[in-house]
Write a protein that holds these residues in place. Structure first.
Motif, mmCIF file in Angstrom:
data_model
loop_
_atom_site.group_PDB
_atom_site.id
_atom_site.type_symbol
_atom_site.label_atom_id
_atom_site.label_comp_id
_atom_site.label_asym_id
_atom_site.label_seq_id
_atom_site.Cartn_x
_atom_site.Cartn_y
_atom_site.Cartn_z
ATOM 1 N N TYR A 128 23.791 -11.148 39.396
ATOM 2 C CA TYR A 128 23.067 -10.264 38.194
ATOM 3 C C TYR A 128 23.461 -9.996 37.012
ATOM 4 N N THR A 129 23.383 -10.166 36.144
ATOM 5 C CA THR A 129 23.643 -9.447 34.716
ATOM 6 C C THR A 129 23.059 -8.367 34.731
ATOM 7 N N ASP A 130 22.471 -7.409 34.632
ATOM 8 C CA ASP A 130 20.760 -6.939 34.426
ATOM 9 C C ASP A 130 21.648 -5.188 34.067
ATOM 10 N N ARG B 52 31.352 -13.488 32.687
ATOM 11 C CA ARG B 52 32.550 -13.537 33.830
ATOM 12 C C ARG B 52 31.518 -13.702 35.365
ATOM 13 N N LEU B 53 29.855 -12.489 35.447
ATOM 14 C CA LEU B 53 28.567 -12.427 36.081
ATOM 15 C C LEU B 53 28.785 -13.622 36.197
ATOM 16 N N HIS C 158 32.662 -6.881 23.154
ATOM 17 C CA HIS C 158 32.831 -8.329 23.142
ATOM 18 C C HIS C 158 33.576 -7.561 24.288
ATOM 19 N N SER C 159 33.598 -6.950 24.754
ATOM 20 C CA SER C 159 34.212 -6.725 26.439
ATOM 21 C C SER C 159 33.558 -6.656 26.997
#
Length: 56
Positions: free
Chosen positions: A35-37, A28-29, A20-21
């Motif tokens: 980028y969320t890679d 948020r990103l 969940h975190s």
């Protein structure tokens, strides 16, 4: 020089909190347009991690 691997042992509740975190961080990103890679890789690692049964 090789990095030493570290292991993290989590119970099912801790694993869900971690997921969940990570998903909250990813959202948020995305809102910030970043980028969320790296977060995606961690989510996949947590989901695919082997489950070790504890007998106590």
């Amino acid at each position: 020089m090789r990095r030493k691997k570290k292991r993290l042992y989590l119970d099912s509740g801790e694993r869900m909190i971690l997921l969940h975190s990570l998903l909250a961080m990813k959202n948020r990103l995305i809102e910030e347009g970043r980028y969320t890679d790296c977060v995606d890789e961690m989510i996949v690692k947590v989901i695919n991690a082997p489950v070790k049964k504890y007998v106590g």
